[in-house]
Design a protein around this motif. Structure first.
Motif, short mmCIF file in Angstrom:
data_model
loop_
_atom_site.label_atom_id
_atom_site.label_comp_id
_atom_site.label_asym_id
_atom_site.label_seq_id
_atom_site.Cartn_x
_atom_site.Cartn_y
_atom_site.Cartn_z
N PRO A 199 17.12 43.58 4.18
CA PRO A 199 17.90 43.86 2.92
C PRO A 199 19.15 43.15 3.00
O PRO A 199 19.75 42.60 4.15
CB PRO A 199 17.93 45.46 3.52
CG PRO A 199 17.82 45.43 4.93
CD PRO A 199 16.84 44.51 5.36
N LEU A 200 19.82 43.08 1.84
CA LEU A 200 21.12 42.42 1.87
C LEU A 200 22.11 43.55 2.19
O LEU A 200 22.65 44.42 1.50
CB LEU A 200 21.37 41.77 0.47
CG LEU A 200 22.76 41.17 0.26
CD1 LEU A 200 22.84 40.13 1.52
CD2 LEU A 200 22.85 40.78 -1.03
N LEU A 201 22.88 43.26 3.44
CA LEU A 201 23.85 44.19 4.06
C LEU A 201 24.90 43.39 4.23
O LEU A 201 24.66 42.07 4.41
CB LEU A 201 23.29 45.15 5.08
CG LEU A 201 22.02 45.87 4.88
CD1 LEU A 201 21.67 46.38 6.13
CD2 LEU A 201 22.42 47.06 3.84
N PRO A 202 26.20 43.76 4.55
CA PRO A 202 27.21 42.94 5.02
C PRO A 202 26.94 42.25 6.26
O PRO A 202 27.34 41.17 6.38
CB PRO A 202 28.52 43.98 5.22
CG PRO A 202 28.23 45.31 4.34
CD PRO A 202 26.62 45.31 4.19
N GLU A 203 26.21 42.82 7.09
CA GLU A 203 25.70 42.08 8.37
C GLU A 203 24.64 41.15 8.19
O GLU A 203 24.45 40.18 9.17
CB GLU A 203 25.34 43.25 9.49
CG GLU A 203 24.37 44.22 9.23
CD GLU A 203 24.71 45.35 8.55
OE1 GLU A 203 24.31 46.57 8.69
OE2 GLU A 203 25.95 45.28 7.76
N THR A 204 23.71 41.29 7.00
CA THR A 204 22.89 40.32 6.89
C THR A 204 23.21 39.17 5.85
O THR A 204 22.38 38.29 5.78
CB THR A 204 21.49 40.84 6.48
OG1 THR A 204 21.80 41.55 5.13
CG2 THR A 204 21.11 41.97 7.20
N ARG A 205 24.36 39.28 5.23
CA ARG A 205 24.65 38.37 4.40
C ARG A 205 24.67 36.74 5.00
O ARG A 205 25.59 36.54 6.02
CB ARG A 205 26.13 38.50 3.65
CG ARG A 205 26.58 37.65 2.70
CD ARG A 205 27.81 37.77 2.03
NE ARG A 205 28.10 36.91 1.24
CZ ARG A 205 28.13 36.86 -0.14
NH1 ARG A 205 26.99 37.92 -0.75
NH2 ARG A 205 28.52 36.00 -1.15
N HIS A 206 24.24 35.80 4.62
CA HIS A 206 24.27 34.61 5.27
C HIS A 206 23.65 34.55 6.72
O HIS A 206 24.24 33.71 7.52
CB HIS A 206 25.57 33.99 5.20
CG HIS A 206 26.00 33.35 3.75
ND1 HIS A 206 27.02 32.61 3.57
CD2 HIS A 206 25.30 33.53 2.44
CE1 HIS A 206 27.32 32.47 2.13
NE2 HIS A 206 26.25 32.93 1.48
N MET A 207 22.86 35.42 6.88
CA MET A 207 22.12 35.45 8.35
C MET A 207 21.43 34.36 8.49
O MET A 207 21.18 33.59 9.64
CB MET A 207 21.07 36.70 8.28
CG MET A 207 19.92 36.68 7.58
SD MET A 207 18.90 38.26 7.74
CE MET A 207 18.72 38.19 9.42
N ILE A 208 20.86 33.56 7.56
CA ILE A 208 20.30 32.33 7.57
C ILE A 208 21.37 31.22 7.27
O ILE A 208 21.45 30.98 6.06
CB ILE A 208 19.23 32.07 6.75
CG1 ILE A 208 17.86 33.30 7.19
CG2 ILE A 208 18.29 30.89 7.20
CD1 ILE A 208 17.70 33.42 8.40
N ASP A 209 21.93 30.59 8.07
CA ASP A 209 23.08 29.82 7.95
C ASP A 209 22.78 28.49 8.47
O ASP A 209 21.60 28.14 8.76
CB ASP A 209 24.42 30.23 8.72
CG ASP A 209 24.48 30.38 10.20
OD1 ASP A 209 23.25 29.93 10.86
OD2 ASP A 209 25.07 31.24 10.82
#
Length: 335
Positions: free
Chosen positions: A218-228
């Motif tokens: 899911p898109l959550l604050p902690e998963t935003r740009h998790m793939i950087d």
């Protein structure tokens, strides 16, 4: 017992096939349909409808429901969203008012998982590369050479990021095949990973070991740009990244840079912004298969959403527990 009164709120041009004539007739046997025409906005026509509505059936493009809407709908007891996530559709005032909410995300997960399975198989088989080579040379000389490379789906490693409802469906669909499946999800313990028949891995390990990485978080604050940029650098040369979840899970600038190097391929159904800029390289890169957010229910697949919505309404009318109820505490971790 008097049947409950039902109204619809959704954009008709975005929800065609959700409620077929057969499904509307079925719904009419469960409840009293105030007006088969959906409310696209809560405007003048909606005032009378909302005043009498006990069950509100929503869909894509529905206007948001907040305390001001609830004030105009004093009889409302149930909101049934005939689509996926309800995040952004209802606010906390709905739950505070004791109104039950349910959605058809489970039904929408079916075509997404099917799309992902097809993408995984095509990625492993290098189908798009074969297509381009064949079209370019109009013979089979180059494609025959490619057939001898270390490609194909036998004993390849697939990394699933997120044991969401869609992630779990994809894992289940992969079981009949000869894949090794890695899973990254910090909420999944060893016992549950065993039940899912996957190997738990941290994100770095998954990115480095996988031939194909598929995103389902899911898109959550902690998963935003998790793939950087760092995560992308860990991927094997020739690996494929599949994103049918949310575009903002990936640092798109870093992804484009990686794709432009030719080191990896990508199957991208979601982007951030939702529609890339007209000059985005994603449209033209030969190692990118870009689709316009079609993995979820489209066309005839939408009828599953209507069917699930009606099944939930039937349970509510008959006094049985809802199968897909959303609670206030769920909002913070929903996609």
């Amino acid at each position: 017992m008097t049947p409950p009164a039902i109204a619809f709120a959704m954009q008709p041009d975005r929800t065609r096939h959700v409620f077929t004539p057969e499904l509307v007739a079925r719904l009419g046997r469960l409840a009293h349909i105030l007006d088969e025409r959906p409310m696209a906005e809560f405007d003048g026509r909606s005032e009378q409808l909302l005043a009498g509505t006990e069950i509100l059936v929503t869909g894509w493009g529905a206007p948001s429901i907040d305390a001001s809407v609830l004030h105009r709908a004093p009889r409302l007891r149930l909101i049934v969203h005939a689509a996926g996530t309800i995040k952004g559709l209802v606010d906390e005032s709905v739950f505070d008012a004791g109104i039950k909410v349910t959605h058809a995300a489970e039904a929408n997960s079916v075509p997404v998982a099917e799309f992902t399975l097809a993408a995984i198989i095509f990625a492993g088989k290098q189908v798009f590369r074969f297509r381009d080579i064949y079209a370019a040379d109009r013979s089979r000389k180059r494609s025959q050479i490619l057939q001898g490379e270390a490609i194909g789906n036998y004993r390849r490693t697939v990394g699933i990021v997120g044991a969401s409802r869609i992630g779990r469906r994809v894992i289940a669909l992969l079981r009949p095949f000869d894949y090794q499946v890695l899973l990254y999800d910090p909420l999944i313990g060893d016992a549950e990973a065993g039940v899912l028949k996957v190997e738990k891995a941290d994100l770095d390990t998954l990115m480095a070991r996988s031939d194909i990485v598929s995103l389902h978080a899911p898109l959550l604050p902690e998963t935003r740009h998790m793939i950087d940029r760092r995560q992308l650098a860990l991927m094997k040369d020739g690996a494929t990244l599949i994103n049918t979840a949310r575009g903002a899970l990936v640092d798109e600038a870093a992804l484009i840079e990686k794709l432009q190097s030719g080191a990896i391929d990508a199957v991208i159904d979601v982007t951030h912004p939702e529609i890339p800029a007209e000059n985005s390289p994603l449209y033209d890169l030969p190692n990118v298969f870009l689709t316009p957010h079609i993995a979820g229910a489209i066309g005839l697949e939408r009828a599953r959403l209507g069917e699930m919505a009606i099944e939930e309404i039937a349970r509510f009318v008959e006094g049985r527990p809802l199968l897909f109820e959303v609670r206030k505490q769920d909002l913070g971790r929903m996609a």
